[in-house]
Design a protein around this motif. Structure first.
Motif, mmCIF file in Angstrom:
data_model
loop_
_atom_site.group_PDB
_atom_site.id
_atom_site.type_symbol
_atom_site.label_atom_id
_atom_site.label_comp_id
_atom_site.label_asym_id
_atom_site.label_seq_id
_atom_site.Cartn_x
_atom_site.Cartn_y
_atom_site.Cartn_z
ATOM 1 N N LEU A 85 0.826 -1.208 0.000
ATOM 2 C CA LEU A 85 0.000 0.000 0.000
ATOM 3 C C LEU A 85 0.863 1.261 0.000
ATOM 4 O O LEU A 85 1.888 1.330 0.694
ATOM 5 C CB LEU A 85 -0.892 0.021 1.237
ATOM 6 C CG LEU A 85 -2.013 -1.018 1.276
ATOM 7 C CD1 LEU A 85 -2.518 -1.193 2.709
ATOM 8 C CD2 LEU A 85 -3.136 -0.600 0.348
ATOM 9 N N PHE B 52 -4.506 1.652 4.933
ATOM 10 C CA PHE B 52 -5.718 1.106 4.351
ATOM 11 C C PHE B 52 -6.941 1.984 4.593
ATOM 12 O O PHE B 52 -7.841 2.038 3.768
ATOM 13 C CB PHE B 52 -5.964 -0.310 4.895
ATOM 14 C CG PHE B 52 -6.901 -1.111 4.061
ATOM 15 C CD1 PHE B 52 -6.530 -1.576 2.814
ATOM 16 C CD2 PHE B 52 -8.171 -1.401 4.522
ATOM 17 C CE1 PHE B 52 -7.397 -2.312 2.023
ATOM 18 C CE2 PHE B 52 -9.055 -2.145 3.752
ATOM 19 C CZ PHE B 52 -8.664 -2.591 2.497
ATOM 20 N N VAL C 136 -10.826 0.208 -1.857
ATOM 21 C CA VAL C 136 -11.667 -0.472 -0.869
ATOM 22 C C VAL C 136 -13.096 -0.625 -1.399
ATOM 23 O O VAL C 136 -13.713 -1.682 -1.241
ATOM 24 C CB VAL C 136 -11.636 0.274 0.487
ATOM 25 C CG1 VAL C 136 -12.619 -0.329 1.473
ATOM 26 C CG2 VAL C 136 -10.216 0.281 1.063
ATOM 27 N N LEU D 73 -13.478 -3.640 -3.686
ATOM 28 C CA LEU D 73 -13.218 -4.989 -3.173
ATOM 29 C C LEU D 73 -14.431 -5.907 -3.263
ATOM 30 O O LEU D 73 -14.317 -7.029 -3.780
ATOM 31 C CB LEU D 73 -12.727 -4.925 -1.725
ATOM 32 C CG LEU D 73 -11.279 -4.519 -1.535
ATOM 33 C CD1 LEU D 73 -10.986 -4.275 -0.068
ATOM 34 C CD2 LEU D 73 -10.349 -5.577 -2.115
ATOM 35 N N ASN E 246 -14.428 -9.157 -5.627
ATOM 36 C CA ASN E 246 -14.481 -10.467 -4.975
ATOM 37 C C ASN E 246 -15.727 -11.248 -5.382
ATOM 38 O O ASN E 246 -15.665 -12.461 -5.590
ATOM 39 C CB ASN E 246 -14.401 -10.320 -3.455
ATOM 40 C CG ASN E 246 -13.008 -9.967 -2.997
ATOM 41 O OD1 ASN E 246 -12.014 -10.285 -3.641
ATOM 42 N ND2 ASN E 246 -12.920 -9.293 -1.864
ATOM 43 N N ASP F 63 -13.201 -10.400 3.110
ATOM 44 C CA ASP F 63 -11.988 -10.548 2.311
ATOM 45 C C ASP F 63 -10.803 -10.789 3.245
ATOM 46 O O ASP F 63 -10.991 -11.009 4.440
ATOM 47 C CB ASP F 63 -11.762 -9.313 1.431
ATOM 48 C CG ASP F 63 -11.700 -8.018 2.230
ATOM 49 O OD1 ASP F 63 -10.975 -7.964 3.247
ATOM 50 O OD2 ASP F 63 -12.372 -7.043 1.838
ATOM 51 N N THR G 82 -8.095 -8.579 3.467
ATOM 52 C CA THR G 82 -7.279 -7.369 3.559
ATOM 53 C C THR G 82 -6.831 -7.040 4.978
ATOM 54 O O THR G 82 -5.868 -6.308 5.158
ATOM 55 C CB THR G 82 -8.011 -6.150 2.958
ATOM 56 O OG1 THR G 82 -9.276 -6.007 3.609
ATOM 57 C CG2 THR G 82 -8.201 -6.313 1.462
ATOM 58 N N ARG H 18 -2.201 -9.406 7.596
ATOM 59 C CA ARG H 18 -0.965 -8.743 7.164
ATOM 60 C C ARG H 18 0.253 -9.631 7.424
ATOM 61 O O ARG H 18 1.210 -9.224 8.077
ATOM 62 C CB ARG H 18 -0.814 -7.393 7.861
ATOM 63 C CG ARG H 18 -1.936 -6.405 7.580
ATOM 64 C CD ARG H 18 -2.049 -6.113 6.068
ATOM 65 N NE ARG H 18 -3.275 -5.404 5.758
ATOM 66 C CZ ARG H 18 -3.404 -4.087 5.773
ATOM 67 N NH1 ARG H 18 -2.392 -3.335 6.088
ATOM 68 N NH2 ARG H 18 -4.566 -3.543 5.478
ATOM 69 N N ILE I 158 -0.872 -6.101 1.528
ATOM 70 C CA ILE I 158 -2.077 -6.920 1.528
ATOM 71 C C ILE I 158 -1.831 -8.144 0.648
ATOM 72 O O ILE I 158 -1.002 -8.113 -0.266
ATOM 73 C CB ILE I 158 -3.330 -6.136 1.071
ATOM 74 C CG1 ILE I 158 -3.188 -5.598 -0.340
ATOM 75 C CG2 ILE I 158 -3.638 -5.019 2.052
ATOM 76 C CD1 ILE I 158 -4.475 -5.001 -0.882
ATOM 77 N N ASN J 47 -3.561 -11.558 -1.504
ATOM 78 C CA ASN J 47 -4.700 -12.190 -2.165
ATOM 79 C C ASN J 47 -4.263 -13.609 -2.481
ATOM 80 O O ASN J 47 -3.291 -13.807 -3.208
ATOM 81 C CB ASN J 47 -5.048 -11.430 -3.448
ATOM 82 C CG ASN J 47 -6.137 -12.127 -4.227
ATOM 83 O OD1 ASN J 47 -5.889 -13.127 -4.893
ATOM 84 N ND2 ASN J 47 -7.332 -11.602 -4.156
ATOM 85 N N TRP K 99 -2.863 3.110 -5.764
ATOM 86 C CA TRP K 99 -2.955 2.592 -4.401
ATOM 87 C C TRP K 99 -1.737 1.810 -3.935
ATOM 88 O O TRP K 99 -1.507 1.678 -2.742
ATOM 89 C CB TRP K 99 -4.185 1.674 -4.285
ATOM 90 C CG TRP K 99 -5.415 2.290 -4.856
ATOM 91 C CD1 TRP K 99 -6.000 3.475 -4.470
ATOM 92 C CD2 TRP K 99 -6.204 1.796 -5.929
ATOM 93 N NE1 TRP K 99 -7.115 3.722 -5.235
ATOM 94 C CE2 TRP K 99 -7.268 2.699 -6.146
ATOM 95 C CE3 TRP K 99 -6.143 0.656 -6.732
ATOM 96 C CZ2 TRP K 99 -8.244 2.515 -7.107
ATOM 97 C CZ3 TRP K 99 -7.115 0.464 -7.706
ATOM 98 C CH2 TRP K 99 -8.147 1.397 -7.889
#
Length: 180
Positions: free
Chosen positions: A18, A22, A31, A34, A38, A58, A60, A63, A70, A72, A101
């Motif tokens: 990031l 966030f 955000v 998302l 998703n 999600d 996010t 960490r 973030i 995935n 971002w």
């Protein structure tokens, strides 16, 4: 989890650093995207599973790769299904805006690997695969879209790929998304 006739599935981990916290208003457009992205992934042909933080929609809030990173993590029936979602759907428009971002990548940020159908990779497993890719380059054990390997190649050469040296990380169990 979606049933599949395949004996193997493709796992993927993507990490992004990031540019701002966030909850910063400059990250708000991401955000806001998302949930729709998703939902599109969840309904995409070939989608099997994605990591979701317990009690969240999600991942996010997890960490495991650093406070500003973030993750995935998802599983797909095959590479074509993941490619189609990532590059031939509305997801592509979000990717085109990623510089708003996220910091530019200076090392590998995406790793792909084959898993037995039904296996849900842990975050630790995924981070180890990314570390392997960064340390040793693409192999049947950890690869990218640009340097991919088939499931057959991965099975045949898996024992030849050197494991990455990774520091002990807290374990993060993958979560299945809530059913609609």
């Amino acid at each position: 989890m979606t049933a599949s006739p395949h004996a193997v599935h493709l796992a993927q981990l993507n990490v992004a650093t990031l540019l701002h916290p966030f909850d910063d208003p400059r990250v708000e457009p991401f955000v806001d995207l998302l949930d729709p992205v998703n939902a599109a992934a969840d309904g995409a042909p070939g989608f099997v599973w994605r990591l979701v933080e317990e009690g969240a929609a999600d991942a996010t809030g997890l960490r495991p790769a650093g406070e500003d990173v973030i993750v995935n993590l998802s599983v797909w029936e095959d590479q074509e299904a993941l490619w189609d979602f990532a590059y031939r759907s509305g997801h592509l428009e979000v990717m085109r805006r990623r510089r708003e971002w996220f910091a530019r990548h200076v090392e590998a940020h995406l790793v792909l690997w084959w898993v037995p159908a039904g296996h849900l990779p842990t975050v630790d497993e995924a981070l180890e695969r990314l570390a392997d890719l960064r340390a040793h380059g693409p192999s049947p054990r950890a690869f990218t879209f640009a340097s991919s390997y088939t499931a057959a190649e991965a099975v045949r050469h898996l024992q030849d790929a050197p494991p990455a040296d990774t520091a002990a990380e807290p374990s993060h169990a993958p979560r299945q998304p809530a059913s609609p």
